[in-house]
Design a protein around this motif. Sequence first.
Motif, PDB file in Angstrom:
ATOM      1  N   LEU A   6       0.866  -1.182   0.000  1.00 40.08           N
ATOM      2  CA  LEU A   6       0.000   0.000   0.000  1.00 40.08           C
ATOM      3  C   LEU A   6       0.899   1.228   0.000  1.00 40.08           C
ATOM      4  O   LEU A   6       1.332   1.691   1.056  1.00 40.08           O
ATOM      5  N   TYR A   8       2.383   5.196  -0.538  1.00 42.51           N
ATOM      6  CA  TYR A   8       1.881   6.512  -0.123  1.00 42.51           C
ATOM      7  C   TYR A   8       0.891   7.003  -1.165  1.00 42.51           C
ATOM      8  O   TYR A   8       1.156   6.996  -2.365  1.00 42.51           O
ATOM      9  N   THR A   9      -0.274   7.441  -0.711  1.00 42.29           N
ATOM     10  CA  THR A   9      -1.357   7.792  -1.625  1.00 42.29           C
ATOM     11  C   THR A   9      -2.001   9.103  -1.211  1.00 42.29           C
ATOM     12  O   THR A   9      -2.325   9.303  -0.033  1.00 42.29           O
ATOM     13  N   HIS A  25      -6.268  12.060   3.953  1.00 40.70           N
ATOM     14  CA  HIS A  25      -5.469  10.839   3.878  1.00 40.70           C
ATOM     15  C   HIS A  25      -6.094   9.699   4.678  1.00 40.70           C
ATOM     16  O   HIS A  25      -6.037   8.534   4.265  1.00 40.70           O
ATOM     17  N   ASP A  26      -6.663  10.027   5.831  1.00 39.06           N
ATOM     18  CA  ASP A  26      -7.247   8.977   6.662  1.00 39.06           C
ATOM     19  C   ASP A  26      -8.393   8.279   5.945  1.00 39.06           C
ATOM     20  O   ASP A  26      -8.458   7.039   5.916  1.00 39.06           O
ATOM     21  N   HIS A  29      -7.006   6.094   3.027  1.00 38.29           N
ATOM     22  CA  HIS A  29      -6.403   4.825   3.443  1.00 38.29           C
ATOM     23  C   HIS A  29      -7.447   3.886   4.041  1.00 38.29           C
ATOM     24  O   HIS A  29      -7.309   2.662   3.928  1.00 38.29           O
ATOM     25  N   SER A  50       3.383  -0.686   3.992  1.00 42.13           N
ATOM     26  CA  SER A  50       2.741   0.593   3.708  1.00 42.13           C
ATOM     27  C   SER A  50       3.695   1.751   3.962  1.00 42.13           C
ATOM     28  O   SER A  50       4.654   1.636   4.727  1.00 42.13           O
ATOM     29  N   CYS A  52       2.842   5.283   5.018  1.00 38.18           N
ATOM     30  CA  CYS A  52       1.905   6.336   5.420  1.00 38.18           C
ATOM     31  C   CYS A  52       2.279   6.842   6.806  1.00 38.18           C
ATOM     32  O   CYS A  52       3.109   6.253   7.504  1.00 38.18           O
ATOM     33  N   VAL A  74      -3.076   9.174   9.542  1.00 34.30           N
ATOM     34  CA  VAL A  74      -3.896   8.004   9.240  1.00 34.30           C
ATOM     35  C   VAL A  74      -4.053   7.177  10.507  1.00 34.30           C
ATOM     36  O   VAL A  74      -3.085   6.949  11.231  1.00 34.30           O
TER      37      VAL A  74
END
Length: 257
Positions: A6, A8-9, A25-26, A29, A50, A52, A74
């Motif tokens: 997963l 960084y998004t 972001h929360d 994710h 991940s 994050c 997150v």
Amino acid sequence: MLFYGLPYTDPEQVRHHYKVSVSNHDEAHQYLAQQLNEVVDPSKRNVLLSHCFIDGAQTCESERTLSIGGADRVSYEHFQQFDYVALGHLHQAQKRGAEHIRYSGSIMKYSFSEQYHNKAMTLVEFTAETSEPLITSVPLTSPHDMRIIEGDLADLLEQGKNDPKADDYLLVRLTDKHAILDPMAKLREVYPNVLHLEKPGMLIGVETEMGQARLGRSELDMFKDFFLEVQGDGMTESQTEMIADVLNTLQTAKQEQ
């Protein structure tokens, strides 16, 4: 054992790709974790990798800020269904929310803000006897540590002669209040790996009370400091009178322009 990645998004990416409404972001994710829940195989060990920023995690100056205003935080609760969560980006080893949700941290120190970090490798073992992973921290010791030392130049030079870790990478803060000629060269005679030098006791931060007091000193006083540093001895009375005459002449000439 199954591994899930997963990266960084940004919320914008999740909104664009999945056509869903997420504002931070929360939420982004959380949505991605829900998608993973649909494919997680409960009969096997499932490990999430991940990148994050878990809420409450401890940061340092080494990390690039991911976003501004706390919107990057997150919750760890989105990932509790995994048997182990290996997190990246933050340089300090730490667990967040649960024993099995961890940042391994960097294996070396990359800034002086990490001087008190205990670097280690995280060894994670799964056995048939228990459902919980066995987590062991394996200490890592670098040949040269990163440290901050502080004090008068003379004291630090004397200290460096017997310092068993004199080859460490150092940030030096000098507390001397007088001018010093080439302090870096002098320090590197005993501490060869000085990387950065700060002089808060001198005219660095003029907004500080000390800086304001220094600004009030006369040219003659500052020249006396310079003379003492270069010659190793104070000026004689005749030398002081001569420099005072020169300064007065220059000041008069400046006023007449």
